[in-house]
Design a protein around this motif. Structure first.
Motif, short mmCIF file in Angstrom:
data_model
loop_
_atom_site.label_atom_id
_atom_site.label_comp_id
_atom_site.label_asym_id
_atom_site.label_seq_id
_atom_site.Cartn_x
_atom_site.Cartn_y
_atom_site.Cartn_z
N ARG A 4 0.83 -1.20 0.00
CA ARG A 4 0.00 0.00 0.00
C ARG A 4 0.86 1.25 0.00
O ARG A 4 1.78 1.37 0.81
CB ARG A 4 -0.93 0.02 1.21
CG ARG A 4 -1.87 1.22 1.22
CD ARG A 4 -2.73 1.25 2.47
NE ARG A 4 -3.66 2.37 2.44
CZ ARG A 4 -4.36 2.81 3.49
NH1 ARG A 4 -4.24 2.19 4.67
NH2 ARG A 4 -5.18 3.83 3.38
N ARG A 6 0.56 5.12 0.74
CA ARG A 6 -0.39 5.96 1.47
C ARG A 6 0.06 7.41 1.43
O ARG A 6 1.06 7.79 2.03
CB ARG A 6 -0.50 5.48 2.92
CG ARG A 6 -1.55 6.22 3.75
CD ARG A 6 -1.60 5.68 5.17
NE ARG A 6 -0.35 5.98 5.86
CZ ARG A 6 0.00 5.43 7.03
NH1 ARG A 6 -0.75 4.52 7.60
NH2 ARG A 6 1.15 5.77 7.60
N SER A 22 -1.87 7.59 -3.41
CA SER A 22 -2.38 6.47 -2.63
C SER A 22 -2.79 5.36 -3.58
O SER A 22 -3.52 5.60 -4.54
CB SER A 22 -3.58 6.90 -1.77
OG SER A 22 -3.18 7.79 -0.74
#
Length: 271
Positions: A4, A6, A22
């Motif tokens: 991920r 972010r 993101s």
């Protein structure tokens, strides 16, 4: 293993190269980053394989911030093929591929039987076994690219980060490599220039322009004539592959119009 990004941002020399990016890559899925030159693809990937520290934001691996993980430990989970990958030393192909075991080794001991088998398997998969005793300095660009992918596989990563992995490869080896990655059950984040290849092999596509994410989703949702015109500055017709149904782009080749917007220009509000 999930990956991920972010709110990832990178700034350098007063410029924002990546702006609050993101992006989620599900375990075992392949996500393609596409966009014009200078859109931030390689910069974002460098943050993932830790060649570059983001100005703000984080890269999470199974929910853990990579910044809190020792480099050696993260190298056991993440392998990278970069655009700058090269070997100037006169190593053999077999020696270069064996370097993929470095994050797992202790000292300079010889490879175990299992590790030698890993190397043989990777060489077979990438069609470089016949080059094992050749110096990497004597290889073509495509041969060297396949050797470096084999080295990454020997690392036994759970996440692969690939920056233009099909560079220098002929059509056969492009298809062979991407087909393998598609079925390898690895988490893959890759930058690709060829939109048709991205559509054929990626579960999701993320489109970057000027460091910003402008679209993300399944290839059929993202690769529309409108988006291709807006982001890349070219006209294209989208057709369906007759067997797989994946979108494929047919480009309109017309005389260059100097009055048209530059590729990658995105109107305010689309970001």
């Amino acid at each position: 293993m999930t990956l991920r990004l972010r709110e990832l941002s990178v700034q350098a020399a007063g410029r924002t190269l990546v702006d609050r990016l993101s992006l989620d890559v599900a375990a075992g899925h392949m996500v393609g980053l596409v966009g014009p030159n200078g859109s931030g693809k390689s910069t974002a990937l460098r943050c993932v394989y830790r060649a570059l520290r983001p100005t703000s934001g984080a890269v999470l691996l199974d929910g853990t911030d990579l910044a809190s993980v020792p480099l050696r430990e993260s190298a056991r989970s993440i392998a990278a093929l970069t655009q700058e990958s090269h070997t100037e030393l006169d190593f053999t192909v077999a020696e270069v591929i064996a370097l993929g075991r470095t994050p797992h080794s202790r000292g300079n001991g010889p490879l175990t039987g299992r590790e030698r088998e890993l190397c043989r398997t990777a060489m077979d998969r990438l069609d470089v076994a016949h080059l094992a005793d050749r110096s990497v300095l004597t290889l073509s660009g495509g041969e060297r690219q396949r050797v470096l992918v084999a080295r990454a596989l020997v690392q036994e990563p759970r996440v692969l980060v690939l920056d233009e992995p099909t560079n220098h490869l002929d059509v056969r080896h492009q298809v062979r490599l991407l087909s393998f990655l598609r079925g390898a059950e690895l988490t893959v984040l890759t930058a690709l220039h060829d939109l048709n290849l991205a559509a054929a092999v990626c579960d999701r596509i993320a489109v970057l322009s000027h460091g910003c994410l402008v679209a993300s989703g399944a290839p059929a949702e993202v690769l529309t004539p409108e988006l291709v015109r807006e982001v890349f500055g070219v006209d294209a017709t989208v057709v369906r592959h007759p067997r797989t149904g994946t979108p494929q782009l047919l480009y309109d080749f017309v005389p260059f119009d100097t009055s048209s917007p530059s590729p990658g220009a995105v109107q305010e509000g689309t970001r």
